[in-house]
Design an enzyme around this catalytic site. Structure first.
Site, PDB file in Angstrom:
ATOM      1  N   TYR A  66       0.836  -1.197   0.000  1.00 48.20           N
ATOM      2  CA  TYR A  66       0.000   0.000   0.000  1.00 48.20           C
ATOM      3  C   TYR A  66       0.870   1.245   0.000  1.00 48.20           C
ATOM      4  O   TYR A  66       2.065   1.201   0.248  1.00 48.20           O
ATOM      5  CB  TYR A  66      -0.951   0.000   1.200  1.00 48.20           C
ATOM      6  CG  TYR A  66      -0.302   0.328   2.532  1.00 48.20           C
ATOM      7  CD1 TYR A  66      -0.458   1.592   3.102  1.00 48.20           C
ATOM      8  CD2 TYR A  66       0.460  -0.617   3.224  1.00 48.20           C
ATOM      9  CE1 TYR A  66       0.127   1.900   4.327  1.00 48.20           C
ATOM     10  CE2 TYR A  66       1.044  -0.323   4.440  1.00 48.20           C
ATOM     11  CZ  TYR A  66       0.878   0.944   4.983  1.00 48.20           C
ATOM     12  OH  TYR A  66       1.465   1.253   6.191  1.00 48.20           O
ATOM     13  N   ARG A  83       8.390   4.550  -4.426  1.00 50.74           N
ATOM     14  CA  ARG A  83       8.314   3.581  -3.322  1.00 50.74           C
ATOM     15  C   ARG A  83       7.271   2.500  -3.618  1.00 50.74           C
ATOM     16  O   ARG A  83       7.480   1.315  -3.309  1.00 50.74           O
ATOM     17  CB  ARG A  83       8.003   4.293  -2.004  1.00 50.74           C
ATOM     18  CG  ARG A  83       8.083   3.369  -0.800  1.00 50.74           C
ATOM     19  CD  ARG A  83       7.999   4.117   0.504  1.00 50.74           C
ATOM     20  NE  ARG A  83       6.696   4.758   0.697  1.00 50.74           N
ATOM     21  CZ  ARG A  83       6.362   5.468   1.771  1.00 50.74           C
ATOM     22  NH1 ARG A  83       7.247   5.635   2.747  1.00 50.74           N
ATOM     23  NH2 ARG A  83       5.176   6.025   1.874  1.00 50.74           N
ATOM     24  N   HIS A 110      -0.451 -21.194  -0.395  1.00 56.64           N
ATOM     25  CA  HIS A 110       0.627 -20.274  -0.074  1.00 56.64           C
ATOM     26  C   HIS A 110       1.417 -19.856  -1.308  1.00 56.64           C
ATOM     27  O   HIS A 110       1.850 -18.702  -1.412  1.00 56.64           O
ATOM     28  CB  HIS A 110       1.580 -20.908   0.950  1.00 56.64           C
ATOM     29  CG  HIS A 110       1.047 -20.927   2.346  1.00 56.64           C
ATOM     30  ND1 HIS A 110      -0.035 -21.683   2.718  1.00 56.64           N
ATOM     31  CD2 HIS A 110       1.449 -20.267   3.462  1.00 56.64           C
ATOM     32  CE1 HIS A 110      -0.281 -21.505   4.005  1.00 56.64           C
ATOM     33  NE2 HIS A 110       0.615 -20.648   4.490  1.00 56.64           N
ATOM     34  N   LYS A 135       6.448  -1.738   2.031  1.00 60.08           N
ATOM     35  CA  LYS A 135       5.238  -1.155   2.626  1.00 60.08           C
ATOM     36  C   LYS A 135       4.089  -2.154   2.470  1.00 60.08           C
ATOM     37  O   LYS A 135       3.184  -2.008   1.639  1.00 60.08           O
ATOM     38  CB  LYS A 135       4.909   0.194   1.990  1.00 60.08           C
ATOM     39  CG  LYS A 135       4.013   1.066   2.861  1.00 60.08           C
ATOM     40  CD  LYS A 135       3.997   2.508   2.367  1.00 60.08           C
ATOM     41  CE  LYS A 135       3.056   3.386   3.175  1.00 60.08           C
ATOM     42  NZ  LYS A 135       3.498   3.577   4.566  1.00 60.08           N
ATOM     43  N   GLU A 188      12.305   2.483  14.107  1.00 58.35           N
ATOM     44  CA  GLU A 188      11.349   3.516  13.719  1.00 58.35           C
ATOM     45  C   GLU A 188      10.176   3.467  14.676  1.00 58.35           C
ATOM     46  O   GLU A 188      10.207   2.765  15.683  1.00 58.35           O
ATOM     47  CB  GLU A 188      10.891   3.311  12.270  1.00 58.35           C
ATOM     48  CG  GLU A 188      10.302   1.950  11.989  1.00 58.35           C
ATOM     49  CD  GLU A 188      10.013   1.710  10.509  1.00 58.35           C
ATOM     50  OE1 GLU A 188       9.990   2.694   9.747  1.00 58.35           O
ATOM     51  OE2 GLU A 188       9.800   0.545  10.139  1.00 58.35           O
ATOM     52  N   LEU A 218      11.105   1.446   7.108  1.00 64.80           N
ATOM     53  CA  LEU A 218      10.510   1.882   5.854  1.00 64.80           C
ATOM     54  C   LEU A 218      11.121   3.222   5.466  1.00 64.80           C
ATOM     55  O   LEU A 218      11.211   4.128   6.299  1.00 64.80           O
ATOM     56  CB  LEU A 218       8.998   2.036   6.010  1.00 64.80           C
ATOM     57  CG  LEU A 218       8.262   2.477   4.748  1.00 64.80           C
ATOM     58  CD1 LEU A 218       8.267   1.361   3.711  1.00 64.80           C
ATOM     59  CD2 LEU A 218       6.841   2.900   5.080  1.00 64.80           C
TER      60      LEU A 218
END
Length: 291
Positions: free
Chosen positions: A32, A51, A102, A150, A182, A206
């Site tokens: 996302y 990104r 999977h 992300k 972070e 990230l």
């Protein structure tokens, strides 16, 4: 009425449906982005798209659109939701398959694309002289080893953020092997002896768009800045602590684990950087003529 986008069509949120066999639903197999828009203008759009493309490549999900197509979709969604200051949430999953497995579907299936908007609250950086700051706690970083992607797999982040909320804080600053990584939904900066410091990019964090812009603005305005490891001790002794994200921008942390950061108010370096950030944003989004 607000509208969302799903797989080629704009619609009311209640009309948007996905298959229960979508791999985003079954495996959190998706990525996302969150892209802010101010005055209806997409902010740092190209950086967000870079990104997005990286996350898709790292997860081997086919990119369903060109950059121009993504821009057109984002701009249409902004217009359909009234313009102004909005965030665009954009999610791409590996798509829906006939059975749960999977392994990736072979042959591949079309990705699922979902987009929606949300309102952006007035950030603290917009009023640096009256900002009150936020509280944070430190927690062990329990997330996976590829935080540079992300991913929509955010259960660990949610658990960590909820621990912060339960403790009366707005963010959890994460520690791994004695070093700051972070926040649960943010990048971290400290100020030590007038130098701005943030952890270097790695698989453990990230690469934040706001993080990168803060570093860029520090260089541009001759504010000492370093990208290097921050120990837990350095975090606790910092003169200032900030967390950054695309929608909250630059947030001063004035209390860490119930102890004051610095003198317990937003610091002077944060105020300076906040002013530069807001000036840059206003110029880029047509809110003023000059930085």
């Amino acid at each position: 009425m607000s509208q969302v986008y799903l797989n080629g069509a704009f619609m009311a949120p209640q009309d948007a449906h996905i298959s229960p066999l979508d791999r985003g639903f079954l495996f959190a197999d998706g990525i996302y982005e969150v892209i802010p828009a101010y005055n209806g203008v997409l902010f740092r759009f190209e950086e967000h798209l870079v990104r997005l493309e990286r996350s898709l490549a790292e997860t081997a999900i086919a990119n369903p659109h060109s950059r121009d197509q993504w821009r057109q979709l984002c701009e249409q969604l902004i217009q359909r939701n009234g313009g102004g200051n909005l965030s665009i949430y954009l999610q791409v999953t590996r798509g829906a398959t006939e059975k749960r497995d999977h392994a990736f579907p072979n042959p591949p299936v079309p990705p699922t694309v979902f987009m929606m908007t949300g309102n952006i609250a007035v950030p603290a950086a917009d009023s640096p002289d009256t900002a009150t700051g936020s509280k944070a706690i430190t927690l062990d970083d329990i997330r996976w080893a590829r935080c540079d992607i992300k991913s929509v797999s955010l259960l660990p982040n949610s658990l960590l953020r909820q621990q912060a909320v339960a403790a009366g804080a707005s963010e959890a600053i994460l520690l791994r092997d004695g070093f700051v990584t972070e926040g649960s939904a943010s990048n971290v900066f400290i100020v030590a002896e007038s130098t701005v410091i943030t952890p270097p990019k790695s698989h453990a964090i990230l690469g934040g768009i706001t993080r990168d812009l803060v570093v860029e603005l520090c260089h541009r305005h001759h504010i000492p800045v370093e990208e290097r490891e921050i120990t837990e001790s350095q975090l606790r002794q910092a003169d200032e602590i900030w967390v950054t994200s695309s929608t909250r921008e630059i947030v001063p942390i004035i209390q860490l684990n119930n102890s004051a950061v610095g003198i317990g108010t937003p610091g002077p370096v944060w105020k300076t950087v906040a002013r530069h950030y807001v000036s840059f944003k206003r110029r880029l989004c047509g809110l003023q003529d000059q930085e």
